[in-house]
Design a protein around this motif. Structure first.
Motif, short mmCIF file in Angstrom:
data_model
loop_
_atom_site.label_atom_id
_atom_site.label_comp_id
_atom_site.label_asym_id
_atom_site.label_seq_id
_atom_site.Cartn_x
_atom_site.Cartn_y
_atom_site.Cartn_z
N ASP A 826 33.76 -19.58 -80.29
CA ASP A 826 33.81 -19.84 -78.80
C ASP A 826 32.48 -20.26 -78.14
O ASP A 826 31.99 -20.93 -77.28
CB ASP A 826 34.03 -18.19 -78.11
N CYS A 827 31.07 -19.85 -78.93
CA CYS A 827 29.63 -20.16 -78.62
C CYS A 827 28.76 -20.23 -79.84
O CYS A 827 28.76 -19.34 -80.47
CB CYS A 827 29.31 -19.17 -77.37
N PHE A 828 28.02 -21.15 -79.65
CA PHE A 828 26.88 -21.25 -80.87
C PHE A 828 25.66 -20.69 -80.12
O PHE A 828 25.30 -21.17 -79.25
CB PHE A 828 26.92 -22.74 -81.14
N VAL A 829 24.98 -19.98 -81.06
CA VAL A 829 23.83 -19.28 -80.65
C VAL A 829 22.64 -19.52 -81.92
O VAL A 829 23.05 -19.55 -82.92
CB VAL A 829 23.94 -18.03 -80.43
N LEU A 830 21.37 -19.94 -81.44
CA LEU A 830 20.47 -20.02 -82.37
C LEU A 830 19.13 -19.29 -81.96
O LEU A 830 18.79 -19.22 -80.65
CB LEU A 830 19.97 -21.48 -82.12
N SER A 831 18.42 -18.54 -82.71
CA SER A 831 17.50 -17.65 -82.43
C SER A 831 16.04 -17.93 -83.26
O SER A 831 15.30 -17.24 -83.23
CB SER A 831 17.76 -16.35 -82.72
N VAL A 852 23.90 -21.48 -76.70
CA VAL A 852 22.62 -20.58 -76.21
C VAL A 852 21.55 -20.75 -77.28
O VAL A 852 21.98 -20.20 -78.35
CB VAL A 852 23.38 -19.33 -76.06
N THR A 853 20.65 -21.09 -76.88
CA THR A 853 19.37 -21.10 -77.95
C THR A 853 18.11 -20.70 -77.42
O THR A 853 17.94 -20.73 -76.12
CB THR A 853 19.22 -22.60 -78.42
N VAL A 854 17.21 -19.97 -78.09
CA VAL A 854 15.87 -19.69 -77.48
C VAL A 854 15.06 -20.92 -77.53
O VAL A 854 15.42 -22.01 -78.14
CB VAL A 854 15.20 -18.51 -78.42
N SER A 855 13.82 -21.09 -76.76
CA SER A 855 13.12 -22.14 -76.75
C SER A 855 12.23 -22.07 -78.02
O SER A 855 11.75 -21.32 -78.54
CB SER A 855 12.19 -21.75 -75.44
N PHE A 856 11.96 -23.40 -78.51
CA PHE A 856 11.14 -23.80 -79.45
C PHE A 856 10.69 -25.28 -78.94
O PHE A 856 11.36 -25.85 -78.33
CB PHE A 856 11.46 -23.69 -80.75
N ALA A 857 9.63 -25.77 -79.64
CA ALA A 857 8.80 -26.90 -79.27
C ALA A 857 9.70 -28.03 -79.10
O ALA A 857 9.57 -29.04 -78.27
CB ALA A 857 7.81 -27.10 -80.31
N SER A 858 10.63 -28.33 -80.18
CA SER A 858 11.37 -29.58 -79.98
C SER A 858 12.86 -29.19 -79.51
O SER A 858 13.86 -30.16 -79.68
CB SER A 858 11.75 -30.05 -81.55
#
Length: 916
Positions: A826-831, A852-858
């Motif tokens: 249902d939802c992709f998530v990256l940490s 839904v992903t956390v913030s990183f430079a790129s």
């Protein structure tokens, strides 16, 4: 907790069972044997007392080799042999020495034998020394005894010290197959590859083994200065197409007839001698017309053929019982099968010894019976009848595939019909076998042996050694206008870099570019299914063997690669010689317009690639924040520190240093500007495999998927489809994939988050698991699916158990194709703590999944606010973002046009390497 633990063990067993693990038994014994073989050569070799490295690093002499067996056995055979042989690369090439090898030392046979006889008989060539490679010790000693009076002829034992001395220093090299994987032709040498036959069976990329089976052949072909081809069919179909030599082979093609066929034009006196030699070997000949039964090898692998000697003998016996009164019948087995047949003493009266030249036997043969062997092409020069006896035609055609649909002789699958054809022919040459196929034989002769007149060996020698005094015609393969690209793909592990590389290959314009890749051969670490995604248009240089390194060179190389900083304008000569030799070993004389180190994680490979001197540009890729990656710690170690340090030192020699996003380019440029001018830092985003995405969206990976998904499928239909897809699909893997899917999606009425990536510190799945624990407490109808594997998997599994959510966290491990599994979540998530341009976000968006992903430079280079949300890099923020999805506060309803995206990114790629 119990259900998920059971799932994990079931999934692990399923994946373990589906893997093919190479059997390394016997390699230790080979490491010892090859060295002892050298010790047992003629006494003269004992003058070559050289040190050999023991396991402890001390040096031992030749005389102590037996006591060194235990330490030697701990070394890898290929590396050991090549290190030893490499000492001879410092010895001058001897202009008067000719080296011959046939079928990896199986005898003095085939085309090299014809060249040897031509040179030995020519008074103008009396200054030459002739060296043969022979594997069998008895045969080697017999050869040396036979030619002892010549003084300039000798045989050495295959893969021994003296073998390496000869092969590394002889001016001329003649081979009818391939030299070992660790051999490298020196620039001063002349390598003539005299391939052993016109192909009837499909070869190279056309065969089921594809590039994997062709890897050492391709390596030999690109090193060759001359390729001797029996006809234009072999040149075009096998050499140019099946082995993809078109546009890459820099040598010369000689189509002046096949030297070995010269023997078929023997005088009557010579034919009488051949019959006498056969009789002396115990072969029974009565003087009746001779029928030769010469089938090819059977089995799935050339190196492990089926032992069918008993079956072949039974067929010969049957024919003797039926037509023995009219014909003498002999059996000639393939080189790879002879080792089985020679041990059957009952075969001796009919078995042609392997030491006999096949074409000399053909000179006294009145009729040939064969199946798929290329021997019939040679026999066409005699204009005599051929019977094609193919009892396993259906299975063999499916397994190997054939190039010709019609053959110049009757074809049958029954031995009784062979006997009938022989009986009919013995009564009248106007029979079907004789006159009935005469026109077909003559047409085939014109196609395949038109140049064969008994003087082919002389013409080859004229071209190669006499400076072509008669201006005989040779040819070079046509050059297309396509620009040539070579991409190094790294270790071909199932990770983001490999996915990015394969996606790129599936988007390159093959109408404009001739594309080659360099990669390791498939293995446990480099799974074969990834190679199946390489487009058919791509030429594959799959690495086999290793480069020559003495212990001194190895120390100097490691010292250079271990430098934390290198500011010199040129590479030290000792290290440079290693890189140059490895380039020649793998690519021979090949040239490229663009060379790309698409992996960009180890300086060694970059330094080798730099030896290619691309005519237009050299580029190296950056897939991540490489300073962070260099200093990343895993289990107390920094696995990338040395390899990336050497990688940074290589930057100054590249034209383009390309990151996979603009923000990443800026980050790497700022961190690494001391290693190269800032203007060389560029960027090019990753592409998406649109075909793979489309298949996943359709829910039908293959046609067979649709069959098994049908509710009204009958057993007969399943069988039909299995036969149709035989050799193309691994049914076991398909069944196991389905079992895996059923385990993952066992629960109904839950909403699933999915994440994919290797389980290593920078991916920080621990943060994701902690965040999911918070989410799951608020929303018990949720699960988290983790796709991937790595060093931290057991730690992450323990964390899930500690947080008491292991029932709802599924560790699926490494899967062949993650997209169909991702699509049904249902939802992709990256940490991740940092990323280059994460492919998984692009793939998730292509599948229509909100992200839904956390913030990183790129991160902004992969995701905009129409397809997901970016949160802070902490557990609470990640959990809040996941809850926003579950509670409907997240907007993600804009379709991602991955086709248009790919077109845009490919323009970036061409620009990044300077191919606008």
């Amino acid at each position: 907790m119990g259900r998920n633990k059971g799932n994990r063990s079931t999934i692990a067993r399923s994946l373990k069972n589906s893997r093919l693990v190479a059997d390394s038994k016997g390699k230790v014994a080979k490491a010892v044997r090859w060295r002892l073989n050298a010790y047992e050569q003629e006494p003269s070799i004992m003058n070559l007392v050289r040190p050999i490295p023991s396991n402890s690093g001390t040096l031992k002499s030749e005389a102590n080799v037996r006591s060194s067996a235990k330490s030697v056995s701990n070394q890898k055979p290929a590396q050991y042999r090549f290190r030893w042989g490499s000492e001879f690369y410092n010895t001058p090439v001897r202009d008067n020495v000719v080296f011959y090898e046939s079928f990896s030392g199986n005898g003095t046979l085939c085309n090299p034998w014809a060249i040897f006889n031509e040179l030995l008989a020519d008074p103008d060539m009396s200054h030459l020394e002739h060296v043969w490679s022979i594997k069998d010790e008895t045969a080697r000693r017999e050869f040396n005894t036979r030619y002892a009076k010549h003084g300039n002829v000798r045989a050495v034992r295959y893969e021994t010290d003296i073998y390496w001395k000869e092969i590394c220093t002889a001016k001329y090299l003649f081979n009818n197959a391939t030299f070992p994987p660790y051999f490298t032709k020196r620039p001063e040498q002349v390598y003539v590859n005299m391939w052993h036959g016109t192909p009837l069976k499909k070869m190279g990329y056309h065969s089921n083994e594809g590039a994997t089976g062709a890897r050492n052949i391709i390596r030999n072909f690109v090193q060759a200065d001359y390729f001797v081809s029996p006809n234009s069919f072999t040149t075009e179909t096998m050499f140019k197409d099946a082995y993809k030599m078109n546009n890459i082979f820099e040598g010369t093609i000689i189509e002046q007839g096949y030297p070995r066929i010269d023997a078929q034009f023997a005088s009557e006196a010579r034919k009488s001698q051949i019959r006498s030699f056969l009789s002396d070997q115990g072969v029974e000949l009565s003087g009746k017309p001779l029928v030769l039964y010469a089938p090819t090898w059977k089995g799935a692998s050339f190196h492990s053929p089926t032992n069918d000697a008993k079956e072949l003998h039974e067929r010969v016996r049957f024919l003797q019982s039926q037509v023995g009164g009219q014909f003498d019948i002999l059996l000639k087995v393939h080189q790879q099968v002879y080792r089985f047949a020679k041990d059957d003493m009952t075969l001796s009266p009919v078995l042609v010894p392997n030491s006999f030249q096949t074409n000399e036997i053909l000179s006294i043969t009145d009729m040939l019976i064969t199946d798929y062997s290329s021997i019939f092409f040679d026999y066409l020069a005699t204009e005599k009848p051929v019977i094609f006896f193919t009892p396993d035609k259906l299975n063999y055609s499916d397994l190997r595939g054939l190039y010709l649909n019609s053959l110049p002789g009757p074809s049958t699958q029954k031995i009784e019909e062979v006997a009938e054809l022989l009986t009919e022919y013995s009564s009248s040459t106007d029979s079907l076998l004789g006159k009935g196929f005469a026109a077909a034989r003559m047409e085939a002769k014109a196609d395949f042996t038109s140049q064969d007149d008994g003087s082919a060996a002389k013409r080859v020698v004229d071209i190669v050694l006499r400076g072509n005094p008669d201006s005989l015609e040779t040819k070079n393969l046509e050059r297309s206008k396509k620009e040539k690209i070579l991409l190094y793909l790294g270790g071909m592990r199932n990770n983001g870099i490999t996915t990015s590389a394969l996606n790129l290959l599936n988007n390159i314009d093959f109408n404009r570019f001739d594309v080659s890749i360099w990669a390791p051969q498939p293995s446990k670490d480099s799974p074969a299914f990834l190679y199946e995604r390489i487009p058919a248009e791509v030429r594959q240089f799959l690495r086999i063997g290793t480069h020559p390194l003495t212990s001194e060179l190895n120390d100097e190389l490691n010292s250079f690669l271990g430098l934390s900083e290198f500011n010199e304008a040129s590479i030290p000569s000792s290290a440079q010689s290693v890189f140059q030799t490895e380039w020649r070993r793998c690519f021979g004389s090949s040239t490229f317009d663009y060379i790309v180190d698409f992996s960009g994680y180890a300086g060694y490979w970059s330094f080798v690639l730099l030896q290619g001197n691309a005519t237009k540009s050299m580029s190296v890729w950056q897939h991540n924040d490489l300073i962070n990656d260099r200093d990343r710690t895993v289990n107390g170690k920094k696995p990338n520190f040395v390899s990336l340090s050497s990688q940074f030192n290589a930057y100054r020699f590249f034209d383009n240093i390309v990151s996979v996003s603009e923000d990443l380019k800026n980050l790497n440029r700022n961190n690494l500007s001391e290693f190269a001018p800032v203007e060389r830092f560029k960027y090019c985003h990753n592409t998406v495999d649109s075909k793979k995405v489309a298949r996943a969206l359709s829910g039908k990976e293959t046609e067979l998927d649709g069959v098994f998904n049908s509710e009204n499928i009958s057993a007969e239909q399943v069988l039909d489809y299995l036969l149709k897809f035989k050799g193309k699909l691994n049914l076991l893997e398909m069944v196991e994939d389905r079992a895996l899917r059923q385990q993952i999606f066992a629960k109904h009425g839950v909403r699933r988050f999915v994440s994919a990536g290797r389980m290593s510190p920078e991916k920080n799945q621990a943060r994701l698991i902690r965040a999911f624990a918070m989410v799951h407490e608020l929303h018990p109808d949720t699960e988290l699916l983790l796709l991937g594997d790595g060093a931290l998997r057991s730690d992450l599994e323990s964390l899930a158990e500690e947080l008491q959510i292991s029932d709802s966290v599924i560790f699926a491990g490494m899967v062949k194709n993650a997209l169909p599994l991702m699509k049904d979540c249902d939802c992709f998530v990256l940490s991740s703590d940092y990323e280059g341009q994460p492919m998984v976000i692009l793939e998730a968006s292509s599948l229509g999944l909100p992200v839904v992903t956390v913030s990183f430079a790129s991160v902004k280079n992969s995701l905009d606010d129409t397809r997901g949300i970016v949160v802070n890099q902490d557990e609470a923020s990640l959990a809040a973002g996941m809850c926003d999805f579950l509670e409907g506060r997240m907007v993600s309803n804009v379709e991602f046009d991955y086709e248009s995206y790919n077109l845009k990114i490919m323009k970036e790629f061409y620009s990044a390497i300077g191919a606008e």
